[in-house]
Scaffold this motif. Structure first.
Motif, PDB file in Angstrom:
ATOM      1  N   MET A 275       1.619   6.946  -6.659  1.00 20.06           N
ATOM      2  CA  MET A 275       0.501   7.845  -6.922  1.00 20.06           C
ATOM      3  C   MET A 275       0.850   9.290  -6.613  1.00 20.06           C
ATOM      4  SD  MET A 275      -2.395   5.219  -5.447  1.00 20.06           S
ATOM      5  CE  MET A 275      -3.837   6.266  -5.625  1.00 20.06           C
ATOM      6  N   VAL A 276       1.698   9.512  -5.599  1.00 18.97           N
ATOM      7  CA  VAL A 276       2.177  10.869  -5.304  1.00 18.97           C
ATOM      8  C   VAL A 276       2.932  11.417  -6.504  1.00 18.97           C
ATOM      9  CG1 VAL A 276       3.770  12.227  -3.895  1.00 18.97           C
ATOM     10  CG2 VAL A 276       2.233  10.597  -2.805  1.00 18.97           C
ATOM     11  N   ALA A 277       3.806  10.580  -7.084  1.00 18.34           N
ATOM     12  CA  ALA A 277       4.563  11.012  -8.261  1.00 18.34           C
ATOM     13  C   ALA A 277       3.637  11.310  -9.427  1.00 18.34           C
ATOM     14  CB  ALA A 277       5.580   9.938  -8.646  1.00 18.34           C
ATOM     15  N   ALA A 278       2.626  10.469  -9.616  1.00 22.75           N
ATOM     16  CA  ALA A 278       1.699  10.671 -10.730  1.00 22.75           C
ATOM     17  C   ALA A 278       0.901  11.953 -10.563  1.00 22.75           C
ATOM     18  CB  ALA A 278       0.748   9.479 -10.855  1.00 22.75           C
ATOM     19  N   VAL A 279       0.444  12.231  -9.338  1.00 19.28           N
ATOM     20  CA  VAL A 279      -0.328  13.448  -9.095  1.00 19.28           C
ATOM     21  C   VAL A 279       0.502  14.681  -9.381  1.00 19.28           C
ATOM     22  CG1 VAL A 279      -1.433  14.865  -7.321  1.00 19.28           C
ATOM     23  CG2 VAL A 279      -1.911  12.426  -7.432  1.00 19.28           C
ATOM     24  N   SER A 280       1.730  14.691  -8.878  1.00 26.34           N
ATOM     25  CA  SER A 280       2.540  15.903  -8.971  1.00 26.34           C
ATOM     26  C   SER A 280       3.064  16.156 -10.377  1.00 26.34           C
ATOM     27  CB  SER A 280       3.713  15.823  -7.979  1.00 26.34           C
ATOM     28  OG  SER A 280       4.499  14.676  -8.230  1.00 26.34           O
ATOM     29  N   THR A 281       3.433  15.104 -11.098  1.00 26.19           N
ATOM     30  CA  THR A 281       4.092  15.305 -12.390  1.00 26.19           C
ATOM     31  C   THR A 281       3.210  15.054 -13.603  1.00 26.19           C
ATOM     32  OG1 THR A 281       4.939  13.028 -12.439  1.00 26.19           O
ATOM     33  CG2 THR A 281       6.327  14.694 -11.376  1.00 26.19           C
ATOM     34  N   GLU A 282       2.208  14.161 -13.475  1.00 27.21           N
ATOM     35  CA  GLU A 282       1.429  13.766 -14.646  1.00 27.21           C
ATOM     36  C   GLU A 282      -0.033  14.186 -14.588  1.00 27.21           C
ATOM     37  OE1 GLU A 282       3.123  12.756 -17.047  1.00 27.21           O
ATOM     38  OE2 GLU A 282       4.950  12.429 -15.895  1.00 27.21           O
ATOM     39  N   LEU A 283      -0.500  14.653 -13.437  1.00 26.44           N
ATOM     40  CA  LEU A 283      -1.898  15.046 -13.334  1.00 26.44           C
ATOM     41  C   LEU A 283      -2.048  16.541 -13.070  1.00 26.44           C
ATOM     42  CD1 LEU A 283      -3.342  12.001 -11.342  1.00 26.44           C
ATOM     43  CD2 LEU A 283      -3.596  12.496 -13.776  1.00 26.44           C
ATOM     44  N   PHE A 284      -1.491  17.027 -11.966  1.00 26.42           N
ATOM     45  CA  PHE A 284      -1.729  18.433 -11.647  1.00 26.42           C
ATOM     46  C   PHE A 284      -0.809  19.381 -12.405  1.00 26.42           C
ATOM     47  CE2 PHE A 284      -1.417  22.330  -9.105  1.00 26.42           C
ATOM     48  CZ  PHE A 284      -2.760  22.683  -9.104  1.00 26.42           C
ATOM     49  N   GLN A 285       0.452  19.048 -12.535  1.00 21.87           N
ATOM     50  CA  GLN A 285       1.371  19.969 -13.211  1.00 21.87           C
ATOM     51  C   GLN A 285       0.947  20.281 -14.642  1.00 21.87           C
ATOM     52  OE1 GLN A 285       5.529  18.914 -13.001  1.00 21.87           O
ATOM     53  NE2 GLN A 285       6.120  20.425 -14.536  1.00 21.87           N
ATOM     54  N   PRO A 286       0.583  19.284 -15.462  1.00 21.92           N
ATOM     55  CA  PRO A 286       0.116  19.632 -16.814  1.00 21.92           C
ATOM     56  C   PRO A 286      -1.136  20.498 -16.796  1.00 21.92           C
ATOM     57  CG  PRO A 286       0.671  17.300 -16.675  1.00 21.92           C
ATOM     58  CD  PRO A 286       0.682  17.835 -15.269  1.00 21.92           C
TER      59      PRO A 286
ATOM     60  N   LEU B  72      10.249   4.813  -1.892  1.00 13.11           N
ATOM     61  CA  LEU B  72      10.710   3.955  -2.986  1.00 13.11           C
ATOM     62  C   LEU B  72       9.720   3.975  -4.141  1.00 13.11           C
ATOM     63  CD1 LEU B  72      12.724   1.899  -4.098  1.00 13.11           C
ATOM     64  CD2 LEU B  72      11.435   0.102  -2.892  1.00 13.11           C
ATOM     65  N   GLY B  73       8.426   3.914  -3.824  1.00 15.97           N
ATOM     66  CA  GLY B  73       7.411   3.976  -4.872  1.00 15.97           C
ATOM     67  C   GLY B  73       7.477   5.284  -5.639  1.00 15.97           C
ATOM     68  N   PHE B  74       7.654   6.391  -4.921  1.00 18.80           N
ATOM     69  CA  PHE B  74       7.786   7.692  -5.566  1.00 18.80           C
ATOM     70  C   PHE B  74       9.007   7.715  -6.491  1.00 18.80           C
ATOM     71  CE2 PHE B  74       9.621  11.914  -5.819  1.00 18.80           C
ATOM     72  CZ  PHE B  74       8.536  12.697  -6.182  1.00 18.80           C
ATOM     73  N   LEU B  75      10.129   7.193  -5.996  1.00 22.42           N
ATOM     74  CA  LEU B  75      11.371   7.208  -6.769  1.00 22.42           C
ATOM     75  C   LEU B  75      11.226   6.397  -8.050  1.00 22.42           C
ATOM     76  CD1 LEU B  75      14.362   7.967  -6.968  1.00 22.42           C
ATOM     77  CD2 LEU B  75      14.889   5.902  -5.672  1.00 22.42           C
ATOM     78  N   VAL B  76      10.601   5.230  -7.963  1.00 25.91           N
ATOM     79  CA  VAL B  76      10.431   4.389  -9.143  1.00 25.91           C
ATOM     80  C   VAL B  76       9.566   5.086 -10.191  1.00 25.91           C
ATOM     81  CG1 VAL B  76       9.391   2.248  -9.997  1.00 25.91           C
ATOM     82  CG2 VAL B  76      10.798   2.219  -7.938  1.00 25.91           C
TER      83      VAL B  76
ATOM     84  N   MET C 205       0.824  -1.197   0.000  1.00 29.49           N
ATOM     85  CA  MET C 205       0.000   0.000   0.000  1.00 29.49           C
ATOM     86  C   MET C 205       0.866   1.258   0.000  1.00 29.49           C
ATOM     87  SD  MET C 205      -2.907  -1.236   2.728  1.00 29.49           S
ATOM     88  CE  MET C 205      -3.888   0.262   2.667  1.00 29.49           C
ATOM     89  N   ALA C 206       1.929   1.244   0.808  1.00 28.16           N
ATOM     90  CA  ALA C 206       2.806   2.398   0.890  1.00 28.16           C
ATOM     91  C   ALA C 206       3.549   2.625  -0.426  1.00 28.16           C
ATOM     92  CB  ALA C 206       3.805   2.223   2.038  1.00 28.16           C
TER      93      ALA C 206
END
Length: 215
Positions: free
Chosen positions: A29-40, A205-209, A22-23
């Motif tokens: 998902m944090v990475a996706a939100v910041s770089t691929e969802l909200f930033q664009p 680790l999930g964010f980094l990947v 889960m972690a």
């Protein structure tokens, strides 16, 4: 999602392992939100439009999650995670369908896939523990959710040329808001409760990947 649900319904996985999954999913998902969802969305539409869409996504999830809690009480986690998969999944998979051919789409694909597995494992396991709720019924719920999200991806990809950039940006920001709410309300608290202090490492680790895939 179906793999995660099947594992959660069939096997009694160690709670620390579920917490780690889960972690890790939360980190992607944090990475996706910041770089691929909200930033664009922010770059395309500005802070007001993107911000309102972000808050709308969070509000929809929080409101629906609260209704589930009031109805189910302690048994709400499984349904809350399923709801999160659906509410953030529809706009996420719409965004995925229109961006899948680019590099950003790959990052979003990985984040969605990795995030769905622990959500489904934990959600299905929680449903299984409820009285008078069969494994077949729980699997049917998750299968229906997964099928709907597949349809969303395919449909969005087919009409991607007809969707305006502004609409795509709004969808992405809405998905980001729903995802943040899922993380804050359900996924990360449950991961910490089951795993303890060290789950922060799995999240990082999930964010980094996920971030590395988009670099």
């Amino acid at each position: 999602m179906l793999i995660g649900a099947a594992v959660g319904l069939r096997y009694n996985l160690p709670r620390p392992l579920i917490a780690a999954l889960m972690a890790f999913g939360a980190g992607t998902m944090v990475a996706a939100v910041s770089t691929e969802l909200f930033q664009p969305a922010f770059e395309a539409e500005g802070i007001w439009t993107a911000g309102i869409a972000l808050l709308a996504g969070a509000l929809v999830y929080v409101g629906a999650d609260r209704l589930i809690e009031l109805k189910l009480g302690a048994g709400a986690l499984g349904w809350a995670l399923m709801l999160g998969s659906l509410l953030d999944g529809v706009p996420e998979n719409t965004a995925l369908g229109v961006t899948i051919s680019g590099a950003g789409g790959v990052v979003l694909l990985v984040a969605v896939a990795v995030g769905n597995v622990p959500e489904a494992v934990a959600g299905a396991a929680s449903m299984r523990s409820q009285p008078n709720f069969s494994g077949g019924r729980a699997m049917a719920v998750w299968t229906s959710t997964a099928a709907l999200l597949v349809v969303v991806v395919v449909a969005a990809n087919l009409v991607s040329d007809e969707i305006s950039d502004g609409a795509i940006a709004t969808i992405q920001a809405f998905a980001g808001g729903a995802t943040i709410a899922v993380l804050a309300d359900s996924l990360m608290p449950e991961a910490y409760r089951e795993g303890g202090w060290w789950v922060g490492l799995s999240t990082a680790l999930g964010f980094l990947v996920a971030f590395g895939l988009g670099a």
